[in-house]
Design a protein around this motif. Structure first.
Motif, PDB file in Angstrom:
ATOM      1  N   LYS A   1       5.042  20.702 -13.771  1.00  0.00           N
ATOM      2  CA  LYS A   1       4.403  21.970 -13.467  1.00  0.00           C
ATOM      3  C   LYS A   1       2.926  21.744 -13.176  1.00  0.00           C
ATOM      4  N   GLY A   2       2.400  22.395 -12.140  1.00  0.00           N
ATOM      5  CA  GLY A   2       0.992  22.268 -11.799  1.00  0.00           C
ATOM      6  C   GLY A   2       0.686  21.197 -10.776  1.00  0.00           C
ATOM      7  N   MET A   3       1.644  20.299 -10.511  1.00  0.00           N
ATOM      8  CA  MET A   3       1.467  19.294  -9.466  1.00  0.00           C
ATOM      9  C   MET A   3       1.491  19.968  -8.096  1.00  0.00           C
ATOM     10  N   THR A   4       0.916  19.297  -7.126  1.00  0.00           N
ATOM     11  CA  THR A   4       1.123  19.686  -5.734  1.00  0.00           C
ATOM     12  C   THR A   4       2.194  18.775  -5.163  1.00  0.00           C
ATOM     13  N   ILE A   5       3.296  19.363  -4.767  1.00  0.00           N
ATOM     14  CA  ILE A   5       4.364  18.586  -4.150  1.00  0.00           C
ATOM     15  C   ILE A   5       4.504  19.024  -2.697  1.00  0.00           C
ATOM     16  N   GLU A   6       5.238  18.235  -1.935  1.00  0.00           N
ATOM     17  CA  GLU A   6       5.472  18.554  -0.533  1.00  0.00           C
ATOM     18  C   GLU A   6       6.953  18.454  -0.231  1.00  0.00           C
ATOM     19  N   TYR A   7       7.417  19.318   0.664  1.00  0.00           N
ATOM     20  CA  TYR A   7       8.785  19.288   1.158  1.00  0.00           C
ATOM     21  C   TYR A   7       8.753  18.847   2.612  1.00  0.00           C
ATOM     22  N   ILE A   8       9.662  17.968   2.997  1.00  0.00           N
ATOM     23  CA  ILE A   8       9.726  17.540   4.393  1.00  0.00           C
ATOM     24  C   ILE A   8      11.169  17.587   4.878  1.00  0.00           C
ATOM     25  N   SER A   9      11.320  17.696   6.198  1.00  0.00           N
ATOM     26  CA  SER A   9      12.643  17.624   6.812  1.00  0.00           C
ATOM     27  C   SER A   9      12.514  16.869   8.125  1.00  0.00           C
ATOM     28  N   SER A  10      13.584  16.829   8.879  1.00  0.00           N
ATOM     29  CA  SER A  10      13.560  16.069  10.131  1.00  0.00           C
ATOM     30  C   SER A  10      12.555  16.635  11.120  1.00  0.00           C
ATOM     31  N   ASP A  11      12.301  17.930  11.076  1.00  0.00           N
ATOM     32  CA  ASP A  11      11.380  18.550  12.027  1.00  0.00           C
ATOM     33  C   ASP A  11      10.153  19.190  11.375  1.00  0.00           C
TER      34      ASP A  11
ATOM     35  N   GLU B   1       3.334  22.231   1.646  1.00  0.00           N
ATOM     36  CA  GLU B   1       2.735  22.034   0.323  1.00  0.00           C
ATOM     37  C   GLU B   1       3.149  23.156  -0.619  1.00  0.00           C
ATOM     38  N   ASP B   2       3.282  22.796  -1.892  1.00  0.00           N
ATOM     39  CA  ASP B   2       3.650  23.798  -2.897  1.00  0.00           C
ATOM     40  C   ASP B   2       3.048  23.402  -4.240  1.00  0.00           C
ATOM     41  N   ASP B   3       2.155  24.243  -4.791  1.00  0.00           N
ATOM     42  CA  ASP B   3       1.611  24.005  -6.122  1.00  0.00           C
ATOM     43  C   ASP B   3       1.890  25.184  -7.055  1.00  0.00           C
ATOM     44  N   CYS B   4       2.743  26.104  -6.593  1.00  0.00           N
ATOM     45  CA  CYS B   4       3.059  27.304  -7.384  1.00  0.00           C
ATOM     46  C   CYS B   4       4.542  27.378  -7.743  1.00  0.00           C
ATOM     47  N   PHE B   5       5.251  26.273  -7.628  1.00  0.00           N
ATOM     48  CA  PHE B   5       6.675  26.272  -7.954  1.00  0.00           C
ATOM     49  C   PHE B   5       6.875  26.384  -9.474  1.00  0.00           C
ATOM     50  N   CYS B   6       8.064  26.799  -9.847  1.00  0.00           N
ATOM     51  CA  CYS B   6       8.458  26.831 -11.260  1.00  0.00           C
ATOM     52  C   CYS B   6       9.639  25.887 -11.463  1.00  0.00           C
ATOM     53  N   LEU B   7       9.639  25.177 -12.573  1.00  0.00           N
ATOM     54  CA  LEU B   7      10.743  24.296 -12.923  1.00  0.00           C
ATOM     55  C   LEU B   7      11.594  24.975 -13.980  1.00  0.00           C
TER      56      LEU B   7
ATOM     57  N   LEU C   1       0.860  -1.176   0.000  1.00  0.00           N
ATOM     58  CA  LEU C   1       0.000   0.000   0.000  1.00  0.00           C
ATOM     59  C   LEU C   1       0.897   1.226   0.000  1.00  0.00           C
ATOM     60  N   ARG C   2       0.554   2.231  -0.808  1.00  0.00           N
ATOM     61  CA  ARG C   2       1.408   3.423  -0.859  1.00  0.00           C
ATOM     62  C   ARG C   2       0.589   4.625  -1.291  1.00  0.00           C
ATOM     63  N   ASP C   3       0.708   5.733  -0.570  1.00  0.00           N
ATOM     64  CA  ASP C   3      -0.001   6.962  -0.908  1.00  0.00           C
ATOM     65  C   ASP C   3       0.923   8.070  -1.386  1.00  0.00           C
ATOM     66  N   TYR C   4       2.226   7.983  -1.057  1.00  0.00           N
ATOM     67  CA  TYR C   4       3.171   9.019  -1.446  1.00  0.00           C
ATOM     68  C   TYR C   4       4.311   8.435  -2.280  1.00  0.00           C
ATOM     69  N   LEU C   5       4.786   9.227  -3.229  1.00  0.00           N
ATOM     70  CA  LEU C   5       5.923   8.850  -4.054  1.00  0.00           C
ATOM     71  C   LEU C   5       7.102   9.758  -3.707  1.00  0.00           C
ATOM     72  N   PHE C   6       8.236   9.162  -3.430  1.00  0.00           N
ATOM     73  CA  PHE C   6       9.471   9.882  -3.155  1.00  0.00           C
ATOM     74  C   PHE C   6      10.008  10.433  -4.474  1.00  0.00           C
ATOM     75  N   CYS C   7      10.163  11.754  -4.561  1.00  0.00           N
ATOM     76  CA  CYS C   7      10.590  12.389  -5.812  1.00  0.00           C
ATOM     77  C   CYS C   7      12.066  12.766  -5.825  1.00  0.00           C
ATOM     78  N   GLY C   8      12.648  13.038  -4.672  1.00  0.00           N
ATOM     79  CA  GLY C   8      14.053  13.405  -4.639  1.00  0.00           C
ATOM     80  C   GLY C   8      14.369  14.404  -3.546  1.00  0.00           C
ATOM     81  N   PHE C   9      15.441  15.174  -3.777  1.00  0.00           N
ATOM     82  CA  PHE C   9      15.927  16.097  -2.760  1.00  0.00           C
ATOM     83  C   PHE C   9      16.074  17.517  -3.317  1.00  0.00           C
TER      84      PHE C   9
END
Length: 418
Positions: A359-369, A374-380, A331-339
């Protein structure tokens, strides 16, 4: 120091993440002697980077020499012991008792030895015997219930006890399944398990009951029924995050996360969740439950509490039933995209991608704390800092964002839009 949190490190990236996301210690394998031979593992080329990660960190590092050695591998180990001595290991995890005198002679009589779960130590008398042989710590078999852990600790108060608290389990005494060897010629005891217990089978009735594996049409394996039931092979995953206080109360010294062959993302978020939960035992901070949810969003099988509470239905929230097997796949809900890589301009970061983002995806950034941003307004951006529609693994690309992120943050995205 309190109870140790011990995380898997299948390669340098996972070792870095284990330490960064809250592990007190990590365990790793050398390429020739690890029970997880399909993990990348470590070679002498990694030595300086491993040493740099460990020096000044206050973290501990354990070397897994836990395979069952034949004569050829034993001879190879003897040859490599002078090199192994140069690694910054604090202890060695072994299951083959023949290694005790070898390591003591080569590394000194005070070398710290941990008994692998492969040895299937599940009682106080065995634990006492291993301590007399020179073991400082016993990693108990996954079959050991809480009430027995308490008895083992009471009988051996100076012996450290380690237990697995999260990850895959074997449908046999820990690590001793012969099914893979029988069906594929790949031995689990030599670190090459093909996970045949996870394959898809169907039950056929043609004279007698038989199993047919999905990729081996026409090859039948007889099934012997007892009282109308037959064995289901695939075990549930272990998850004890809601029961850490009970493990601490039983005298457990180290809580171990399984998964040297799992992804870097798995190492990071599972370590982080257990770090927060373990710290909360002291602080009472309920925020750890936010991080707990990640355990249900990573790739995993149905969870259970294993054998810690015996064989009865203990934890319905984890899917715990009278059995420890499951018919569900991963079972998996999240995909690891990178760093997130180096910041090259204000708000513009290099990307170190494992999976595509668009572009247009909603991605998330995480860290140890930071649980997630959430970010859906990033530019590549491409290598010339020009806008592009998608970014892929292996290319020079950048991300522009107004979010408060830093180098090293993990990027993830949901696999299914909810």
């Amino acid at each position: 120091m309190g109870v140790e949190l011990l995380s898997p490190a299948g390669n340098l990236e996972k070792l870095r993440l284990a330490f960064a996301y809250g592990a007190d210690a990590a365990y790793l394998g050398l390429s020739d002697f690890s029970l997880r031979s399909n993990a990348k593992n470590f070679t002498t080329d990694d030595l300086e980077q491993v040493r740099a990660l460990k020096v000044g960190s206050g973290k501990r590092l354990y070397c897994t020499l836990n395979m069952l050695f034949d004569e050829a591998n034993l001879a190879l180990l003897k040859e490599q012991l002078p090199v192994i001595k140069t690694w910054p290991f604090d202890a060695f995890i072994i299951s083959d008792i023949g290694l005790v005198p070898l390591l003591q002679d080569a590394l000194g009589p005070s070398v710290e030895l941990h008994l692998s779960t492969q040895a299937s130590c599940t009682n106080s008398s065995s634990a006492s015997m291993y301590q007399k042989m020179g073991f400082r710590r016993v990693i108990l078999g996954r079959e050991t219930p809480l009430e027995d852990i308490r008895r083992i600790k009471d009988a051996n108060p100076d012996l450290e006890l380690e237990v697995f608290v999260h990850g895959a389990m074997c449908m046999a005494y820990s690590g001793r399944c012969l099914l893979s060897s029988h069906l594929t010629g790949r031995s689990a005891n030599q670190g090459d398990c093909s996970h045949t217990c996870r394959w898809n089978y169907q039950l056929l009735q043609s004279g007698e009951l038989a199993l047919e594996e999905e990729q081996r049409k026409g090859v039948y394996y007889p099934v012997i029924e007892q009282d109308g039931y037959t064995t289901i092979l695939s075990s549930k995953d272990l998850c004890m995050i809601d029961h850490l206080q009970q493990l601490v109360d039983c005298g457990v010294d180290s809580l171990k996360i399984e998964g040297r062959m799992k992804s870097s993302y798995y190492v990071a978020v599972v370590t982080r969740a257990y770090r927060k939960a373990l710290d909360a035992l002291q602080t009472g901070d309920e925020n750890w439950k936010t991080f707990r949810q990640d355990l249900f969003d990573i790739s995993h099988r149905e969870y259970s509490t294993g054998f810690f509470f015996g064989h009865g239905p203990v934890d319905p929230a984890m899917g715990q039933g009278i059995d420890k097997s499951t018919e569900q796949g991963y079972l998996r809900d999240y995909l690891f995209c990178g760093f997130i890589g180096t910041q090259v301009e204000p708000g513009i970061f290099a990307l170190e991608l494992k999976n595509q983002i668009r572009k247009g995806m909603t991605i998330e950034y995480i860290s140890s704390d930071v649980h997630h941003i959430e970010d859906d307004c990033f530019c590549l951006l491409d290598e010339h800092l020009q806008p592009i529609e998608q970014a892929d693994h292996g290319k020079v690309q950048y991300l522009k964002t107004d979010k408060s992120i830093q180098t090293g943050y993990i990027i993830r995205r949901e696999t299914v839009v909810k």
